[in-house]
Design a protein around this motif. Structure first.
Motif, PDB file in Angstrom:
ATOM      1  N   ILE A 115      -2.023  -2.696   5.721  1.00 37.58           N
ATOM      2  CA  ILE A 115      -1.515  -2.345   4.466  1.00 37.58           C
ATOM      3  C   ILE A 115      -0.190  -2.902   4.124  1.00 37.58           C
ATOM      4  O   ILE A 115       0.015  -3.008   2.535  1.00 37.58           O
ATOM      5  N   ALA A 116       0.728  -2.969   4.847  1.00 37.87           N
ATOM      6  CA  ALA A 116       1.954  -3.624   4.401  1.00 37.87           C
ATOM      7  C   ALA A 116       1.809  -5.113   4.117  1.00 37.87           C
ATOM      8  O   ALA A 116       2.220  -5.573   3.129  1.00 37.87           O
ATOM      9  N   HIS A 117       0.705  -5.762   4.583  1.00 36.62           N
ATOM     10  CA  HIS A 117       0.313  -6.979   4.142  1.00 36.62           C
ATOM     11  C   HIS A 117      -0.063  -6.994   2.678  1.00 36.62           C
ATOM     12  O   HIS A 117      -0.033  -7.890   1.881  1.00 36.62           O
ATOM     13  N   VAL A 118      -1.245  -6.120   2.523  1.00 36.19           N
ATOM     14  CA  VAL A 118      -1.701  -6.103   1.251  1.00 36.19           C
ATOM     15  C   VAL A 118      -0.618  -5.846   0.054  1.00 36.19           C
ATOM     16  O   VAL A 118      -0.709  -6.173  -1.128  1.00 36.19           O
ATOM     17  N   GLU A 119       0.294  -4.983   0.320  1.00 34.73           N
ATOM     18  CA  GLU A 119       1.271  -4.415  -0.507  1.00 34.73           C
ATOM     19  C   GLU A 119       2.298  -5.545  -0.779  1.00 34.73           C
ATOM     20  O   GLU A 119       2.572  -5.733  -1.902  1.00 34.73           O
ATOM     21  N   ARG A 120       2.471  -6.441   0.066  1.00 35.15           N
ATOM     22  CA  ARG A 120       3.274  -7.650  -0.076  1.00 35.15           C
ATOM     23  C   ARG A 120       2.615  -8.769  -0.846  1.00 35.15           C
ATOM     24  O   ARG A 120       2.904  -9.246  -1.810  1.00 35.15           O
ATOM     25  N   ALA A 123       1.664  -7.371  -6.002  1.00 33.80           N
ATOM     26  CA  ALA A 123       2.846  -6.637  -6.494  1.00 33.80           C
ATOM     27  C   ALA A 123       2.413  -5.571  -7.377  1.00 33.80           C
ATOM     28  O   ALA A 123       1.263  -5.384  -8.111  1.00 33.80           O
ATOM     29  N   GLN A 124       2.823  -4.237  -7.114  1.00 33.68           N
ATOM     30  CA  GLN A 124       2.434  -3.223  -8.085  1.00 33.68           C
ATOM     31  C   GLN A 124       0.965  -2.787  -7.638  1.00 33.68           C
ATOM     32  O   GLN A 124       0.147  -2.444  -8.647  1.00 33.68           O
ATOM     33  N   LEU A 125       0.567  -2.750  -6.392  1.00 34.83           N
ATOM     34  CA  LEU A 125      -0.739  -2.329  -5.902  1.00 34.83           C
ATOM     35  C   LEU A 125      -0.973  -0.941  -6.585  1.00 34.83           C
ATOM     36  O   LEU A 125      -0.275   0.036  -6.278  1.00 34.83           O
ATOM     37  N   PHE A 159      -6.529 -10.909  -0.393  1.00 36.90           N
ATOM     38  CA  PHE A 159      -6.961 -12.120  -1.153  1.00 36.90           C
ATOM     39  C   PHE A 159      -7.556 -11.652  -2.325  1.00 36.90           C
ATOM     40  O   PHE A 159      -7.273 -12.211  -3.229  1.00 36.90           O
ATOM     41  N   ALA A 160      -8.573 -10.798  -2.102  1.00 30.30           N
ATOM     42  CA  ALA A 160      -9.273 -10.281  -3.295  1.00 30.30           C
ATOM     43  C   ALA A 160      -8.464  -9.638  -4.096  1.00 30.30           C
ATOM     44  O   ALA A 160      -8.658 -10.052  -5.511  1.00 30.30           O
ATOM     45  N   LEU A 161      -7.669  -8.915  -3.831  1.00 30.20           N
ATOM     46  CA  LEU A 161      -6.823  -8.111  -4.683  1.00 30.20           C
ATOM     47  C   LEU A 161      -5.802  -9.019  -5.644  1.00 30.20           C
ATOM     48  O   LEU A 161      -5.649  -8.929  -6.729  1.00 30.20           O
ATOM     49  N   ALA A 162      -5.540  -9.843  -4.892  1.00 23.61           N
ATOM     50  CA  ALA A 162      -4.378 -10.998  -5.556  1.00 23.61           C
ATOM     51  C   ALA A 162      -5.144 -11.823  -6.689  1.00 23.61           C
ATOM     52  O   ALA A 162      -4.553 -11.980  -7.725  1.00 23.61           O
ATOM     53  N   VAL A 163      -6.402 -12.168  -6.392  1.00 26.65           N
ATOM     54  CA  VAL A 163      -7.454 -12.809  -7.176  1.00 26.65           C
ATOM     55  C   VAL A 163      -7.563 -11.886  -8.404  1.00 26.65           C
ATOM     56  O   VAL A 163      -7.309 -12.141  -9.583  1.00 26.65           O
ATOM     57  N   GLY A 167      -2.224 -12.546  -9.793  1.00 33.44           N
ATOM     58  CA  GLY A 167      -0.770 -12.539  -9.205  1.00 33.44           C
ATOM     59  C   GLY A 167      -0.942 -13.682  -8.419  1.00 33.44           C
ATOM     60  O   GLY A 167      -1.609 -14.887  -8.408  1.00 33.44           O
ATOM     61  N   VAL A 168       0.039 -14.295  -7.454  1.00 36.93           N
ATOM     62  CA  VAL A 168       0.431 -15.375  -6.693  1.00 36.93           C
ATOM     63  C   VAL A 168      -0.798 -15.321  -5.795  1.00 36.93           C
ATOM     64  O   VAL A 168      -0.893 -14.463  -5.014  1.00 36.93           O
ATOM     65  N   PRO A 169      -1.590 -16.713  -5.590  1.00 36.58           N
ATOM     66  CA  PRO A 169      -2.550 -16.662  -4.555  1.00 36.58           C
ATOM     67  C   PRO A 169      -2.176 -16.443  -3.177  1.00 36.58           C
ATOM     68  O   PRO A 169      -0.683 -16.911  -2.971  1.00 36.58           O
ATOM     69  N   VAL A 170      -2.801 -15.948  -2.390  1.00 32.41           N
ATOM     70  CA  VAL A 170      -2.319 -15.636  -1.061  1.00 32.41           C
ATOM     71  C   VAL A 170      -1.720 -16.752  -0.384  1.00 32.41           C
ATOM     72  O   VAL A 170      -0.787 -16.772   0.267  1.00 32.41           O
ATOM     73  N   ALA A 171      -2.559 -17.958  -0.403  1.00 32.23           N
ATOM     74  CA  ALA A 171      -2.269 -18.944   0.359  1.00 32.23           C
ATOM     75  C   ALA A 171      -1.042 -19.573  -0.160  1.00 32.23           C
ATOM     76  O   ALA A 171      -0.421 -20.430   0.546  1.00 32.23           O
ATOM     77  N   GLU A 172      -0.472 -19.225  -1.280  1.00 32.14           N
ATOM     78  CA  GLU A 172       0.782 -19.683  -1.796  1.00 32.14           C
ATOM     79  C   GLU A 172       1.999 -18.838  -1.929  1.00 32.14           C
ATOM     80  O   GLU A 172       3.123 -19.063  -2.492  1.00 32.14           O
ATOM     81  N   ASN A 173       1.728 -17.703  -1.280  1.00 36.23           N
ATOM     82  CA  ASN A 173       2.611 -16.469  -1.436  1.00 36.23           C
ATOM     83  C   ASN A 173       3.548 -16.637  -0.369  1.00 36.23           C
ATOM     84  O   ASN A 173       3.171 -16.410   0.766  1.00 36.23           O
ATOM     85  N   THR A 174       4.925 -16.908  -0.540  1.00 37.99           N
ATOM     86  CA  THR A 174       5.770 -17.120   0.774  1.00 37.99           C
ATOM     87  C   THR A 174       6.392 -16.125   1.086  1.00 37.99           C
ATOM     88  O   THR A 174       7.043 -16.018   2.032  1.00 37.99           O
TER      89      THR A 174
END
Length: 439
Positions: A115-120, A123-125, A159-163, A167-174
């Motif tokens: 869940i912490a990973h998804v929230e990071r 943004a504003q889940l 990944f799905a929620l970010a798309v 927001g920033v794609p998961v692959a590019e989210n520092t």
């Protein structure tokens, strides 16, 4: 799981031997597993309460995890319980299932971290989306999924929620980048990392030319595996960095390998004759937590063999320090307002990191504290300084602790009366002798 089942399982354990009947044995093992799950949950909830109340810092510990480790928990388990204890307050559905003994502590931790990973990642889940993620991860745990499988499902949701959110794609989210390293029981270092695509590209660009197969002189293929070539490439990449002149400094000294060694041992002449006045501890031969003895010790990884030490010395700048019978270096360098590189090296040889009792954080994380303040006439010398991490540096300045150099040449710490009414001096973290402290 009901209390009756727990009591029955514990009553069988109290008998001292497993039941004779196979089906009864299997039944009680399952009951004990659920009991373990429940105990893990209760501990995590109580640890969360400890953390919210700030008990650890009032006790002189740097964190709740440190307090748990002082009580005998392994570091990984201590950090897991703190993480879960903090998170369950905002995850009541997970807490309810854990309270029934349905999931292992590791599964609950996987849900919390998922869940912490998804929230990071997002943004504003939105609340409904978060609850849906919780439900899916609970379903994974119910189906018997391993912690790794739960984590994989969470990353897929992220990944799905970010798309969907643009927001920033998961692959590019520092913000999702992680790196963990730790010393294994056999004295090696192991780790894992998860980084964004750009950092991954940089890493592969640096490693690729250093990890390519090299045929033998007779044309035979490189016998090394891909993993071995990558490891050797990483070592060469780090060597190249450490040889540059513009790298950041630590305590005024550029990062470098630090090895404490007896000069006679390094030369192959054998150990120096023992000092009959020296304490009977491990000062002349370092001992790691698995019983490996050596006269050679690295700052981070501990004891190494003489062969490895002599190999490092072939291409190294050696700093000579004369030590007394207590293995304390003599004062080195001229007096300055700030600690000189020479004095810091001597502090490292004496304190080995943060000297505060029970801490021992690496030397790179420490400040050099003046025992007698510079403004009050104190000198910048080995006998008036001690390595302290930032947390324990504040403890000395603001919370009633004091430090003095004992008759053995090592730091001794005196707690405030709120911690110990008798205010008995405590030896430094890496010091085990019982030589009294100086008055």
């Amino acid at each position: 799981m009901d209390i009756g089942g727990i009591r029955t399982a514990l009553a069988v354990v109290a008998q001292g031997s497993p039941p004779e009947a196979d089906d009864e044995l299997a039944e009680h093992v399952v009951a004990l597993i659920k009991t373990r799950h429940l105990v893990d949950h209760v501990l995590s909830v109580w640890v969360g309460a400890l953390d919210r109340r700030g008990v650890a810092k009032r006790s002189g510990e740097s964190s709740t995890a440190s307090l748990l480790m002082a009580g005998g928990l392994a570091p990984g388990c201590a950090h897991r319980m703190v993480r879960v204890g903090r998170a369950l307050v905002s995850l009541p559905r997970v807490a309810d299932h854990a309270a029934d003994g349905d999931f292992s502590g590791e599964q609950v931790d996987a849900i919390v971290r998922g869940i912490a990973h998804v929230e990071r990642a997002v943004a504003q889940l939105p609340g409904p989306a978060r609850e849906a993620c919780v439900g899916r991860l609970l379903g994974q745990a119910w189906s018997g999924a391993t912690p790794a499988e739960i984590g994989e499902r969470a990353r897929g949701d992220a990944f799905a929620l970010a798309v969907d959110s643009g927001g920033v794609p998961v692959a590019e989210n520092t913000e999702l980048n992680t790196l963990s390293l730790g010393k294994s029981p056999d004295g090696r270092m192991r780790g894992r990392f998860d980084v964004d695509a750009i950092l991954g590209e940089k890493l592969m660009t640096g490693l690729d030319p250093l990890a390519r197969p090299i045929p033998g002189e007779d044309g035979t293929p490189d016998h090394r595996s891909t993993a071995q070539r990558m490891a050797e490439g990483l070592e060469r990449l780090i060597d190249a960095y450490l040889q540059t002149e513009n790298r950041p400094t630590v305590g005024g000294v550029r990062p470098h390998l630090t090895m404490t060694v007896d000069a006679r041992e390094l030369a192959g002449e054998g150990a120096a004759p023992p000092d009959p006045a020296a304490p009977t501890d491990e000062y002349t031969r370092f001992l790691d937590d698995k019983g490996f003895r050596s006269a050679f010790r690295l700052q981070w990884m501990g004891p190494v063999s003489g062969q490895a030490a002599r190999m490092l010395a072939c291409d190294a700048t050696l700093t000579s320090m004369i030590l007394n019978g207590e293995r304390v270096p003599l004062d080195v360098g001229r007096e300055h307002r700030t600690v000189t590189p020479a004095i810091r090296k001597a502090l490292l040889a004496r304190d080995c990191g943060c000297a505060f009792p029970g801490c021992g954080r690496p030397a790179g994380w420490t400040d050099a504290h003046h025992i007698e303040h510079w403004s009050a006439g104190g000198s910048t010398s080995l006998s008036n300084t001690v390595l302290l991490c930032r947390h324990h540096h504040r403890m000395i300045h603001h919370h009633g602790w004091s430090v003095a150099i004992g008759n053995d040449g090592h730091p001794w710490f005196t707690p405030p009366k709120s911690v110990d009414r008798e205010q008995n001096p405590i030896p430094a973290h890496h010091r085990t002798s019982n030589t009294p402290a100086a008055a």
